[in-house]
Design an enzyme around this catalytic site. Structure first.
Site, mmCIF file in Angstrom:
data_model
loop_
_atom_site.group_PDB
_atom_site.id
_atom_site.type_symbol
_atom_site.label_atom_id
_atom_site.label_comp_id
_atom_site.label_asym_id
_atom_site.label_seq_id
_atom_site.Cartn_x
_atom_site.Cartn_y
_atom_site.Cartn_z
ATOM 1 N N HIS A 73 -3.957 -38.534 21.309
ATOM 2 C CA HIS A 73 -2.548 -38.172 21.139
ATOM 3 C C HIS A 73 -1.672 -39.329 21.616
ATOM 4 C CE1 HIS A 73 -4.122 -34.195 20.492
ATOM 5 N NE2 HIS A 73 -2.930 -33.640 20.429
ATOM 6 N N ASP A 111 16.539 7.728 6.278
ATOM 7 C CA ASP A 111 15.272 7.775 5.534
ATOM 8 C C ASP A 111 15.463 7.390 4.072
ATOM 9 O OD1 ASP A 111 13.660 8.553 7.591
ATOM 10 O OD2 ASP A 111 13.856 10.707 7.191
ATOM 11 N N GLN A 140 12.122 15.919 11.443
ATOM 12 C CA GLN A 140 11.064 15.028 11.907
ATOM 13 C C GLN A 140 9.743 15.772 11.994
ATOM 14 O OE1 GLN A 140 12.383 12.086 12.130
ATOM 15 N NE2 GLN A 140 10.326 11.248 12.185
ATOM 16 N N HIS A 180 7.179 16.345 9.024
ATOM 17 C CA HIS A 180 6.367 15.258 8.479
ATOM 18 C C HIS A 180 4.881 15.506 8.690
ATOM 19 C CE1 HIS A 180 8.728 12.023 6.789
ATOM 20 N NE2 HIS A 180 9.613 12.111 7.751
ATOM 21 N N TYR A 200 0.843 -1.193 0.000
ATOM 22 C CA TYR A 200 0.000 0.000 0.000
ATOM 23 C C TYR A 200 0.880 1.245 0.000
ATOM 24 C CZ TYR A 200 -3.889 3.084 0.761
ATOM 25 O OH TYR A 200 -4.838 4.064 0.576
ATOM 26 N N GLU A 221 11.215 5.763 17.805
ATOM 27 C CA GLU A 221 11.368 5.229 16.452
ATOM 28 C C GLU A 221 12.788 5.515 15.943
ATOM 29 O OE1 GLU A 221 9.050 7.404 13.656
ATOM 30 O OE2 GLU A 221 9.219 5.904 12.064
ATOM 31 N N HIS A 222 13.211 6.789 16.077
ATOM 32 C CA HIS A 222 14.556 7.200 15.665
ATOM 33 C C HIS A 222 15.293 7.757 16.872
ATOM 34 C CE1 HIS A 222 11.952 8.048 12.030
ATOM 35 N NE2 HIS A 222 12.821 7.215 11.515
ATOM 36 N N GLN A 250 -11.052 -0.033 0.411
ATOM 37 C CA GLN A 250 -11.411 -0.847 -0.756
ATOM 38 C C GLN A 250 -10.171 -1.503 -1.377
ATOM 39 O OE1 GLN A 250 -11.997 2.363 -0.293
ATOM 40 N NE2 GLN A 250 -11.439 3.625 -2.057
#
Lengths: 431, 431
Positions: free
Chosen positions: A421, A362, A260, A263, A131, A328-329, A192
């Site tokens: 078993h 990045d 950062q 964004h 995606y 994250e960073h 969708q």
């Protein structure tokens, strides 16, 4: 103006906890809308995808074939991209490929001391959906970061979806797809598109896993199809934590914090330092740079609402805070970044020293920029080749080794009330 | 009577597709109930957990401290377990440990041809929650299969939850916890236990990841807390696929099919063979064995409603069917199982040859019995050490290597409209 915290404040702990607990995402409640879209695409296939695409992307297509991006459209897009950008995309692709090739896990077959043969065998997922968001957050670098690890893993089919709101498709995204080697592309998005990838339609064969970022509808749809297909993480707003000693150029750090912040108004940039002079100098540099930053409005909102400057008595004192933030960073802009790194437990990616701005990661560092957000580095990792392979366990007994293992298996089967078993073992041993 | 398919039937493909698409789970819509429970535990903590536990488990506790399993209760449970069973649990633990120790991923630090330093570093998740079902599906082997990989990974804290409906706790589960080395145990279950683990309460510190099977409420709760914490897979009903040639004892294969079927009326057992005589003989053996199986009613319902016998012209023809089924468990009861294995792409675990009944893998083979169900072996793997570690990427540039990478990063930052990204690189290069 970002908030200021200092570890010597009496109320530091509650204030730091509040910073950690702060919600940056507005959680839109789109789950019921998404459920209906998924059900409809599952039932009607192509026709439902066409209907939703016309409605949500404000286009007028009459058949699914118009939603397939043709090879000549991809070639035309390439023609629109400057040679320098194409070269940079290829440079990035090659570096990402080289780094991710080292991540391929190895098969393991062995015979244990009893003589039982065991093993783990890795195989690639056959088909993956990628995606790619439309509009402003439609980044060619993300196409590379998602596609290259899949290709390294050996995934044979990548089906890429990218919406074209008002008919507009970012040529850079098509160029990145071409550079990555993706040939199957659909101009669809939203829930969708996730439904079409997960369930398949008359024209789109289903995939086994879906990766890539998206808006609230995409995230809700991925959460719902999880199980029917695999998904990657549900990514939140981006974030950076910069740990810095006194010996830094405040302008460099300000640039990193703003890279950062630009964004997203809900991105988060945090500076931790042991030097109050540096802290104030960085704050000033941020204000100064904001005036000339193209995306200054976005970055300014992020810094004002979610930015933070935390003063600590020593860099060692920063470590427990780093691990609680689980950024994250993480930039370690200090004299001896390796020493500090040894104490870092929770972080998606670490950038060492004064010459490694996060933006390198990045694009062209080679490591992946799809990283765990919102403290999820406590329990998850950035995207890698491992996300595109799966492991099959292998077990092989002989009559002799079954005799060695059997009695314990029978005992446990019976203890668990699973006589069948126990019998499946006993019958082979004449027990 | 299981259904019969044969690949030479004209309508084989639609019938096989229907078998694949068949839903075995009744999906209870418990999501809204679960949402309220999660919200309430998040808001009220201990008191909410006590309330729900009293209501759903039909007990009468007055404070959370009564929900903590004390060491003397664990010791008393051990006293109730036969020595033979304890020995089998220890044998299983040691074998699981030995196999999983081979799965620990290795750190990777290297310098690339340009001089950029890169790396991947693995660290254990700090705290993990282990859900163990109460009642009939309360299996000590599952405690070992979930806990041992976590311990191998280096997880420091495992918080185990297990409900005690009507106050009854399976001593075998406590014994398995003791054998595994788990010391933090709470007698709570359902969505309230998942909430307590994910959000924490006054008495229970939150964990970072939750693993272990559970009912529809537990599954819905795990799906909802995913993101706040990590979760393992959402496991569906168990299943086995046996591929067999003519040279098998039909009774052995019938025992294997029934060992799976006895788990659950919605478990699924499928036999694929190239020999019609064997197919009929196995069907007869299943009917015969069902009469004497302790859990014959459950196994009979599973075999009648979801069992299948598929006849193929050759074993090679079985392979594409195997890969479409993507079974949790695959037995290759054939003369040359390795040859067939080479063509298997999608399977959770493969059991090779005539002397490896799947039940060995459930208990003492050493590999994990937590495996992908419901065709999810197409995109996911069994539980392993990798589920309890996470990777941090490492990147380190010098002034020189930044000069080599910088221009491409700047080009891509500008192409993406992220001027702040470009600036954070350019500012260090005086560009």
């Amino acid at each position: 103006m970002a908030i200021r915290l200092s570890s010597d404040q009496a109320d530091f702990e509650p204030r730091f906890s509040a910073l950690l607990a702060g919600k940056r995402e507005v959680s839109e409640d789109v789950d019921l809308i998404v459920r209906d879209i998924l059900d409809d695409v599952r039932a009607r296939g192509d026709a439902a995808v066409v209907d939703y695409t016309n409605r949500f992307d404000r286009v007028s297509v009459t058949g699914f074939e118009q939603l397939t991006v043709r090879q000549d459209e991809i070639d035309a897009a390439i023609g629109q991209v400057p040679a320098e950008t194409l070269d940079a995309l290829r440079f990035a692709r090659d570096r990402i490929h080289a780094h991710h090739a080292r991540q391929m896990p190895k098969d393991d077959r062995y015979t244990d001391p009893i003589g039982v043969e065991l093993g783990s065998r890795w195989t690639a997922i056959e088909a993956v959906g990628l995606y790619v968001p439309g509009g402003l957050a439609s980044y060619p670098s993300s196409v590379l970061m998602n596609a290259v690890p899949a290709l390294v893993a050996g995934v044979e089919r990548i089906a890429m979806v990218v919406p074209s709101p008002d008919g507009v498709l970012n040529p850079l995204v098509l160029a990145a797809a071409k550079v990555a080697g993706i040939t199957e592309i659909y101009r669809i998005g939203g829930a969708q598109a996730i439904a079409a990838l997960a369930y398949g339609t008359q024209s789109l064969a289903p995939v086994s896993k879906i990766v890539g970022p998206g808006n609230a509808f995409v995230a809700a749809a991925k959460r719902r199809v999880f199980g029917t297909v695999g998904i990657d993480m549900i990514a939140g707003p981006s974030e950076i934590l910069v740990v810095a000693d006194a010996e830094n150029d405040p302008d460099w750090l300000a640039a990193d914090l703003l890279a950062q912040a630009e964004h997203d108004p809900v991105a988060q940039s945090i500076l931790i330092t042991d030097d109050v002079g540096l802290a104030r100098a960085v704050e000033e540099a941020v204000d100064r740079q904001l005036r000339t930053l193209p995306r200054g409005e976005v970055a300014g909102a992020s810094w004002r609402d979610f930015g933070a400057v935390i003063l600590v008595a020593s860099l060692e004192e920063a470590l427990p805070l780093v691990n609680r933030i689980a950024p994250e960073h993480l930039e370690l802009a200090v004299a001896d970044p390796e020493a500090l790194l040894a104490g870092v437990r929770n972080a998606g990616a670490v950038f060492l020293g004064r010459y490694t701005p996060e933006a390198i990661g990045d694009y062209v560092g080679g490591s992946n920029h799809v990283l765990p957000t919102a403290r999820s580095a406590r329990f998850s990792s950035g995207l890698s080749v491992l996300d595109f392979v799966k492991r099959t366990s292998i077990l092989k007994c002989s009559a002799e080794t079954l005799r060695a293992l059997g009695p314990a298996a029978i005992a446990l089967g019976e203890a668990e009330g699973l006589g069948g078993h126990a019998r499946s073992v006993a019958i082979r041993l004449n027990l």
